[in-house]
Design an enzyme around this catalytic site. Structure first.
Site, PDB file in Angstrom:
ATOM      1  N   SER A  66      -5.492   3.708  -6.342  1.00  0.00           N
ATOM      2  CA  SER A  66      -6.097   2.521  -6.961  1.00  0.00           C
ATOM      3  C   SER A  66      -5.225   1.325  -6.641  1.00  0.00           C
ATOM      4  O   SER A  66      -4.111   1.479  -6.141  1.00  0.00           O
ATOM      5  CB  SER A  66      -6.167   2.688  -8.476  1.00  0.00           C
ATOM      6  OG  SER A  66      -4.877   2.482  -9.050  1.00  0.00           O
ATOM      7  N   ASP A  67      -5.715   0.122  -6.912  1.00  0.00           N
ATOM      8  CA  ASP A  67      -4.802  -1.016  -6.891  1.00  0.00           C
ATOM      9  C   ASP A  67      -4.109  -1.076  -8.259  1.00  0.00           C
ATOM     10  O   ASP A  67      -4.408  -0.287  -9.166  1.00  0.00           O
ATOM     11  CB  ASP A  67      -5.540  -2.319  -6.549  1.00  0.00           C
ATOM     12  CG  ASP A  67      -4.574  -3.370  -5.985  1.00  0.00           C
ATOM     13  OD1 ASP A  67      -3.346  -3.210  -6.160  1.00  0.00           O
ATOM     14  OD2 ASP A  67      -5.038  -4.355  -5.371  1.00  0.00           O
ATOM     15  N   TYR A  68      -3.210  -1.991  -8.369  1.00  0.00           N
ATOM     16  CA  TYR A  68      -2.343  -2.141  -9.548  1.00  0.00           C
ATOM     17  C   TYR A  68      -3.165  -2.200 -10.847  1.00  0.00           C
ATOM     18  O   TYR A  68      -3.880  -3.180 -11.057  1.00  0.00           O
ATOM     19  CB  TYR A  68      -1.579  -3.450  -9.375  1.00  0.00           C
ATOM     20  CG  TYR A  68      -0.195  -3.534  -9.960  1.00  0.00           C
ATOM     21  CD1 TYR A  68       0.001  -3.623 -11.337  1.00  0.00           C
ATOM     22  CD2 TYR A  68       0.921  -3.574  -9.139  1.00  0.00           C
ATOM     23  CE1 TYR A  68       1.285  -3.739 -11.852  1.00  0.00           C
ATOM     24  CE2 TYR A  68       2.202  -3.692  -9.655  1.00  0.00           C
ATOM     25  CZ  TYR A  68       2.377  -3.778 -11.019  1.00  0.00           C
ATOM     26  OH  TYR A  68       3.642  -3.897 -11.523  1.00  0.00           O
TER      27      TYR A  68
END
Ligand code: NOJ
Length: 762
Positions: A286-288
């Site tokens: 995932s992104d942050y």
């Protein structure tokens, strides 16, 4: 005949052996992972899906992880990022390998975006070189340095197509075109991975942000994306696909929604498209905190969105710990199945296995390898790249290259601003080591030229704006002098000089993540300075520092020359000085259109024709145009001047009928008719004149960079085959449709020679 046959047999034998070796290696890996997973508890499996950042370096998100050490020891962490320095990486790895029950090594990632410690131009600038060999070399150098620092995973390439320069993250990608973006994506993946992750100097690449992040509405970061499938397939998805085809090991999901479902929880995107259609077999991170952010998107509570993400095909959860804290409960409640957790865990373990981390968790990090960091070779590459990224936008009266005599007034807030040379996303780069323009020019020419320096203006005088930009430090420095006094000093310098070099533009963090701008012009303080300089009557050369296309109508009228230098990296000042003084002849060409004004956005060269296209010089009423501005951008895609001149002959086609399996050669002769040796980027565009859907007015389909000595002529040959005609039709099938095609070859997307051929598929 016999020889050919023997060669064929040898080749077949070779490929059978290669296939047999791959099959055996995969079987060995599977066996290893099967055995390991049999020993793993559910908690340990979920632990592998957890990616944390302990903080300490430059923050790349708004929260940092806590109790990291304890979690590593408990087997609750699969990987870390944002750990800077080989010693810190080794320390954390030791915790995992020596203190956790199963001794599973961590994977260490980082935002290696345009170099590691040696920093290269921001990706948008580097893309303007259109030099995939050079770009690959920069990725290689970055991988060498990152691995010497203990890292094995680079959160790059960023391949989001963007047609909206208000979006600050346009700085991180290759611009507006999918064909060029795909070529660059492939080059970067190959540079990082070298087709062999086990080498101690390769990193696993991570293509991002999947998908369509660059199409945020209004150019506002993290904003909604809404796009038809046909546009996705034809115009936005190809660079991600190119990275997959180049063997990228991992994919990062994006923050935005696609069909109103966040990418991180979008099963169509992460499973149907990525895995089933594209056959991707690495892992997806995932992104942050983008799992958690699905709560704000309105998709449920943390437990619900975590389950949604896992089921959609997400394998690793960055920072948010939604997987870590809720998946077990979801399994007990039947909201996810064990197979989903096992699959994700296996993919992470496979990545570690492929990187050789089980054999050597420390990946041969040694003091000898540390010598590659900021090595003379890498710095030389940085200097070359900084020069190759430069795009000459205007050069009246051949004011450039600068003469090495007389007096130069070097003014502007970016002329001697070390902090701003690296550009956005240089998390490991040390700005103290960057070369400023002033230093570069002095080193090259101070013995022949007198250089008088004056700052002239602050980057911006807007204190609230500056406060937001300066989040990582005072990139916008406010001196004690008043703006009038600064301008007066600069004007006095200009009056004593033969030519003025004005270093203007943006601070490094005026672009990048969370750095959208609604007004993409030069800040007022700098406009005032420029006006005052021009009023002295001296020729003014603007050296532009910028992370995005800017609106520069007034500036382009006032200045004698404009050299766009982007943010050039560690060696920025030296590379730009090389160009200014003619050691290098600029050859960069824009990869994103410079809008005439913000009201024109999105403006891009490969648009559809509309039913009422406006023809330049023709009637305007009931045509698709504006009352107050032109349709054309200020500087189009593919545009960039040289110190020399290139003349193009008409196009010669080897045939006017293309069939399946045949090739047409489209050729032009290019002559260097100016006074310098130089490089020219020759561009090929096609237009499908009649099709089952409306097709763009032109599409980039080839480019070649040629070196021409003064007076020299070369023939450039573009082979065209049916593949170049393919597009996704309304049933999303890749097709090449019969009919007439226009061929355009030229120096930019606007100035081309034309010819045409017919594709006959019978
Ligand atoms: C958020 C950014 O969107 C992404 O590009 C980056 O890799 C991660 N943070 C990690 O820093």
């Amino acid at each position: 005949m016999k020889k050919t046959y023997l060669l064929f047999v040898a080749l077949m034998a070779f490929s059978y052996t290669a296939i047999a070796q791959t099959v055996a290696a995969t079987a060995k890996m599977n066996q290893f992972i099967d055995q390991l997973m049999q020993k793993m508890t559910l908690d340990e499996k979920i632990g592998q899906l957890n990616l944390l950042t302990p903080g300490g370096g430059i923050p790349t998100g708004s929260v940092v992880s806590t109790d990291v050490e304890t979690k590593i020891k408990k087997g609750q962490v699969g990987g870390l990022f944002g750990v800077i320095g080989a010693d810190k990486v080794l320390q954390a790895q030791r915790l995992a390998v020596e203190k956790s029950r199963l001794h599973i090594p961590l994977i260490f990632g980082s935002d290696v975006i345009h170099g590691h410690k040696t920093t290269f131009p921001i990706p948008l600038g580097l893309a303007c070189s259109w030099d995939t060999t050079l770009i690959k070399q920069t990725a290689r150098a970055a991988a060498e340095e990152a691995t010497a620092d203990g890292l094995s995973w680079a959160f790059s390439p960023m391949v989001d197509i963007c047609r909206d320069p208000r979006w600050g993250r346009i700085a991180e990608g290759a611009g507006e075109d999918a064909f060029l973006g795909s070529a660059i994506a492939g080059a970067m993946v190959r540079g990082y991975q070298q087709n062999n992750l086990r080498q101690d100097n390769t990193v696993m690449a991570c293509v991002k942000h999947f998908a369509l992040y660059g199409a945020a509405e209004g150019g506002r970061d993290y904003n909604t994306v809404d796009m038809s499938r046909i546009r996705m397939y034809n115009e936005y998805l190809p660079p991600y696909k190119a990275a997959i085809d180049a063997g990228v090991g991992s994919v990062m999901s994006s923050f935005n929604v696609i069909d109103d479902i966040p990418a991180t929880g979008n099963r169509w995107l992460l499973t149907d498209l990525l895995r089933k259609q594209w056959q991707f077999n690495g892992f997806v991170v995932s992104d942050y905190t983008s799992v958690n952010e699905m709560e704000a998107h309105g998709l449920g509570n943390l437990q619900q969105v975590s389950a949604l993400a896992l089921k959609a095909g997400l394998d690793m959860d960055m920072v948010g710990e939604g997987f870590l804290t809720t998946l077990k409960k979801s399994l007990q409640q039947g909201k996810v199945i064990l197979n989903d957790i096992n699959t994700a865990c296996r993919r992470i373990l496979e990545a570690k296995y492929k990187l050789g981390l089980f054999e050597n968790p420390y990946r041969n990090v040694s003091s000898e390898r540390a010598a590659v960091i900021l090595s003379p070779d890498h710095l030389a590459l940085s200097r070359k790249a900084a020069a190759k990224a430069c795009v000459l936008l205007k050069n009246n009266h051949n004011v450039l290259p600068l003469q090495r005599k007389g007096t130069i007034a070097l003014v502007g807030p970016l002329a001697d601003s070390r902090r701003n040379m690296l550009g956005t996303w240089s998390v490991a780069g040390d700005w103290h080591k960057a070369i400023t323009l002033k230093e570069g020019m002095e080193k090259l020419a101070a013995d022949q030229v007198k250089i008088i320096y004056a700052k002239g203006a602050n980057i911006s005088d807007d204190t609230l704006f500056n406060h937001k930009v300066n989040v990582f430090g005072p990139e916008i420095e406010m001196g004690t002098a008043s703006s009038d006094a600064m301008i007066q000093e600069a004007v006095a310098a200009a009056q004593k000089a033969d030519v003025v070099v004005a270093a203007l533009g943006e601070a490094a963090d005026m672009s990048g993540e969370s750095s959208s701008r609604a007004d993409i012009g030069l800040p007022e303080s700098q406009q005032k300075l420029l006006k005052a300089l021009v009023q002295t009557g001296k020729p003014v050369v603007i050296v532009l520092f910028n992370g995005r296309p800017l609106t520069l109508v007034k500036e382009s009228q006032m200045a004698t020359a404009i050299l766009d230098a982007w943010f050039g990296g560690t060696e920025a000042g030296n590379g730009i000085a090389d160009v200014l003084f003619g050691v290098e002849n600029p050859s960069g060409k824009l990869t994103a259109s410079f809008p005439y004004s913000v009201g024109q956005i999105p403006v891009y060269y490969n648009h559809l024709n509309t039913g009422r296209p406006y023809v330049l010089g023709g009637p305007t009423k009931f045509k698709s145009d504006y009352l107050d501005i032109p349709n054309a951008p200020l500087f189009p895609f593919g545009y960039g001047l040289s110190y020399t001149r290139f003349l193009y002959s008409p196009i010669t086609l080897s045939d006017t009928i293309l069939k399946n399996g045949t090739t047409i050669h489209a050729m032009v002769k290019v002559t260097n008719s100016g006074n310098y040796d130089g490089e020219e980027l020759v561009q090929l565009y096609l237009r499908d004149e009649v099709a089952s859907i409306s097709r763009p007015v032109k599409m980039l389909k080839g480019f070649q960079k040629i070196v021409l000595k003064k007076g020299e002529t070369k023939t450039v040959d573009f082979p065209i085959q049916v593949d170049a005609l393919k597009f996704y039709n309304s049933r999303l099938e890749p097709v090449a449709e019969p009919g007439k095609y226009e061929v355009m070859i030229g120096t930019n997307s606007d100035v081309v020679q034309t010819a045409s051929f017919t594709f006959n598929n019978r």
